[in-house]
Design a protein around this motif. Sequence first.
Motif, PDB file in Angstrom:
ATOM      1  N   SER A  42      20.835   8.584 -70.232  1.00 41.40           N
ATOM      2  CA  SER A  42      21.005   8.056 -68.883  1.00 41.40           C
ATOM      3  C   SER A  42      19.643   7.748 -68.250  1.00 41.40           C
ATOM      4  CB  SER A  42      21.841   9.059 -68.081  1.00 41.40           C
ATOM      5  OG  SER A  42      21.361   9.225 -66.806  1.00 41.40           O
ATOM      6  N   TYR A  43      18.649   8.574 -68.508  1.00 45.34           N
ATOM      7  CA  TYR A  43      17.311   8.324 -67.947  1.00 45.34           C
ATOM      8  C   TYR A  43      16.698   7.042 -68.534  1.00 45.34           C
ATOM      9  CZ  TYR A  43      12.411   8.919 -66.735  1.00 45.34           C
ATOM     10  OH  TYR A  43      11.148   8.694 -66.251  1.00 45.34           O
ATOM     11  N   ILE A  44      16.822   6.878 -69.865  1.00 47.02           N
ATOM     12  CA  ILE A  44      16.203   5.721 -70.522  1.00 47.02           C
ATOM     13  C   ILE A  44      17.052   4.464 -70.318  1.00 47.02           C
ATOM     14  CG2 ILE A  44      15.449   4.750 -72.772  1.00 47.02           C
ATOM     15  CD1 ILE A  44      13.699   7.036 -71.707  1.00 47.02           C
ATOM     16  N   ALA A 156       5.212   8.009 -74.401  1.00 44.58           N
ATOM     17  CA  ALA A 156       5.407   7.138 -73.233  1.00 44.58           C
ATOM     18  C   ALA A 156       6.699   7.390 -72.467  1.00 44.58           C
ATOM     19  CB  ALA A 156       5.344   5.684 -73.698  1.00 44.58           C
ATOM     20  N   LEU A 157       7.195   8.614 -72.475  1.00 44.53           N
ATOM     21  CA  LEU A 157       8.429   8.883 -71.726  1.00 44.53           C
ATOM     22  C   LEU A 157       8.213   8.538 -70.247  1.00 44.53           C
ATOM     23  CD1 LEU A 157      11.327  10.100 -71.832  1.00 44.53           C
ATOM     24  CD2 LEU A 157      10.300  12.277 -71.174  1.00 44.53           C
ATOM     25  N   GLY A 158       9.070   7.674 -69.729  1.00 45.19           N
ATOM     26  CA  GLY A 158       8.983   7.307 -68.303  1.00 45.19           C
ATOM     27  C   GLY A 158       8.176   6.049 -68.048  1.00 45.19           C
ATOM     28  N   LEU A 240      13.158  17.695 -67.998  1.00 45.26           N
ATOM     29  CA  LEU A 240      13.511  16.320 -67.611  1.00 45.26           C
ATOM     30  C   LEU A 240      13.804  16.221 -66.113  1.00 45.26           C
ATOM     31  CD1 LEU A 240      13.891  13.541 -69.007  1.00 45.26           C
ATOM     32  CD2 LEU A 240      16.317  14.092 -69.224  1.00 45.26           C
ATOM     33  N   LYS A 241      14.385  17.284 -65.551  1.00 38.01           N
ATOM     34  CA  LYS A 241      14.688  17.272 -64.110  1.00 38.01           C
ATOM     35  C   LYS A 241      13.402  17.130 -63.294  1.00 38.01           C
ATOM     36  CE  LYS A 241      18.748  20.228 -64.452  1.00 38.01           C
ATOM     37  NZ  LYS A 241      19.178  21.634 -64.365  1.00 38.01           N
ATOM     38  N   ARG A 242      12.272  17.604 -63.848  1.00 38.97           N
ATOM     39  CA  ARG A 242      11.001  17.568 -63.104  1.00 38.97           C
ATOM     40  C   ARG A 242      10.119  16.394 -63.522  1.00 38.97           C
ATOM     41  NH1 ARG A 242       7.323  21.135 -63.375  1.00 38.97           N
ATOM     42  NH2 ARG A 242       7.796  22.136 -65.354  1.00 38.97           N
ATOM     43  N   LEU A 243      10.657  15.519 -64.395  1.00 39.50           N
ATOM     44  CA  LEU A 243       9.796  14.484 -64.972  1.00 39.50           C
ATOM     45  C   LEU A 243       9.117  13.613 -63.911  1.00 39.50           C
ATOM     46  CD1 LEU A 243       8.586  12.991 -67.377  1.00 39.50           C
ATOM     47  CD2 LEU A 243      10.689  11.682 -67.577  1.00 39.50           C
ATOM     48  N   ASP A 244       9.860  13.203 -62.881  1.00 44.16           N
ATOM     49  CA  ASP A 244       9.258  12.304 -61.886  1.00 44.16           C
ATOM     50  C   ASP A 244       8.028  12.937 -61.252  1.00 44.16           C
ATOM     51  OD1 ASP A 244      11.104  10.386 -62.406  1.00 44.16           O
ATOM     52  OD2 ASP A 244      12.401  10.862 -60.691  1.00 44.16           O
ATOM     53  N   SER A 245       8.149  14.213 -60.880  1.00 49.50           N
ATOM     54  CA  SER A 245       6.986  14.836 -60.231  1.00 49.50           C
ATOM     55  C   SER A 245       5.868  15.074 -61.245  1.00 49.50           C
ATOM     56  CB  SER A 245       7.389  16.117 -59.495  1.00 49.50           C
ATOM     57  OG  SER A 245       7.773  17.091 -60.430  1.00 49.50           O
ATOM     58  N   ARG A 277       3.885  -3.385 -65.554  1.00 47.22           N
ATOM     59  CA  ARG A 277       4.030  -2.201 -66.402  1.00 47.22           C
ATOM     60  C   ARG A 277       3.726  -0.940 -65.600  1.00 47.22           C
ATOM     61  NH1 ARG A 277       1.325  -4.404 -72.094  1.00 47.22           N
ATOM     62  NH2 ARG A 277       1.601  -6.540 -71.476  1.00 47.22           N
ATOM     63  N   ARG A 278       4.496   0.082 -65.866  1.00 49.12           N
ATOM     64  CA  ARG A 278       4.150   1.399 -65.319  1.00 49.12           C
ATOM     65  C   ARG A 278       3.674   2.268 -66.480  1.00 49.12           C
ATOM     66  NH1 ARG A 278       7.603   6.516 -62.974  1.00 49.12           N
ATOM     67  NH2 ARG A 278       5.752   7.586 -62.203  1.00 49.12           N
ATOM     68  N   ILE A 279       2.449   2.765 -66.366  1.00 49.47           N
ATOM     69  CA  ILE A 279       1.908   3.638 -67.407  1.00 49.47           C
ATOM     70  C   ILE A 279       2.462   5.038 -67.177  1.00 49.47           C
ATOM     71  CG2 ILE A 279      -0.219   4.668 -68.339  1.00 49.47           C
ATOM     72  CD1 ILE A 279      -1.698   2.130 -67.260  1.00 49.47           C
ATOM     73  N   SER A 280       2.876   5.699 -68.265  1.00 51.96           N
ATOM     74  CA  SER A 280       3.234   7.118 -68.185  1.00 51.96           C
ATOM     75  C   SER A 280       2.063   7.856 -68.829  1.00 51.96           C
ATOM     76  CB  SER A 280       4.527   7.359 -68.963  1.00 51.96           C
ATOM     77  OG  SER A 280       4.688   8.739 -69.192  1.00 51.96           O
ATOM     78  N   TRP A 281       1.250   8.502 -68.030  1.00 56.02           N
ATOM     79  CA  TRP A 281      -0.018   9.036 -68.550  1.00 56.02           C
ATOM     80  C   TRP A 281       0.218  10.173 -69.535  1.00 56.02           C
ATOM     81  CZ3 TRP A 281      -4.707   6.817 -68.054  1.00 56.02           C
ATOM     82  CH2 TRP A 281      -4.769   5.743 -67.168  1.00 56.02           C
TER      83      TRP A 281
END
Length: 372
Positions: A42-44, A156-158, A240-245, A277-281
């Motif tokens: 669902s996230y991807i 590169a998750l996110g 995964l619940k905290r991935l955005d932060s 593009r959004r980089i996922s560091w």
Amino acid sequence: MNIPLSAPDITEAEIQAVTAVLRGSRLSLGPKLEEFERAVASYIGTAEAVAVNSGTSALHLALRGFGVSENHEVLVPSFAFIAVANAVRFQGATPVFVDIEPQTLNLDPRKLEQAITPQTRGIIVVHTFGVPAALEEILEIAKRHHLFVIEDACEALGAEYGGRKVGSFADAGVFGFYPNKQITTAEGGMLVSNNPAVAALARKLRNQGRSGSGEWLEYQELGYNYRISELHCALGIEQLKRLDSILERREAVAREYHRGLSNYPLIELPTMEMPCRRISWFVFVVRLREPFRAAHRDRVIQEMAARGIACGRYFAPIHLQPAYRTQPHRCMDLMETEAVAPRTLALPFFSRISNEEIEAVCQVLREVTGKI
Ligand SMILES: Cc1ncc(COP(=O)(O)O)c(C=O)c1O
């Protein structure tokens, strides 16, 4: 001073979630596996997600899903983690190393077409260091030549390309959850795809080739033990619940490094912003400017280590590894790969690094490179 290269970001919620699994009776192939798979799909934004014990296993299962076997060639970058080429060799196929773009360090679409032969079956495009690759161009080339594309999004998750998550664009995508990744399951990986047949085969093969719904202990294919435990999945669900932060903090760390090292002439910094593009560091890799060479870079690593700061060499090109020198592979012109790799230096990078620690790394790096 003691600043590691990377460190996981684990909170009490994750510890509780893993402990709760231990208090129950299902330790493998249980509800946490299904929940983790649903959450990642669902996230991807893919129909399917199949959790396995590593990113390497996910890559291997994807290649088997696309029927890669002996006498086939798969185009891959050499400036990448070795699993990318190893997985091709697991199938008896030949990795063909293609050069990268110097800015993104990702496969250069302008160099792909000349590497294609009648044996070529597909491309593994890696979103290196969390920077989305040139997906549009690469997918167009693949379509024209009837090749499959696997997005290796282990780093590169996110990350996003045109507002959509990487991993969802190609025939399959793979993720890895080793402790240095944006989120971790300690060890673990995920194959995502919109192709139900590829996902169904991966589900079967991760469990020794056993049919999901069929007879008990009936094995239909030569499979593997690529299973991931309920403990790992419980950890992944909470992370995964905290991935955005976590991603926000990692971007802030990258910005802080930029602030600390901008205008320092001996070092070239990674790009912070790229159109669409959004980089996922994943890591913060700087390049020592010419005329620095590998020997200088390695001395910088040693001196930083002597001052309590761990730095790394990301990446030593795969085609130069001893495990590849005498083994079947094919190299295209790898000029950029060989020019960039000896001068790359990964600095300590993790979400819990403090701004004071970042400042200390920048200061010591300036001192050390200034006298080499
Ligand atoms: C690009 C890439 N592919 C594959 C992998 C393999 O993942 P794992 O270590 O989980 O097997 C990694 C791991 O770091 C990676 O960076």
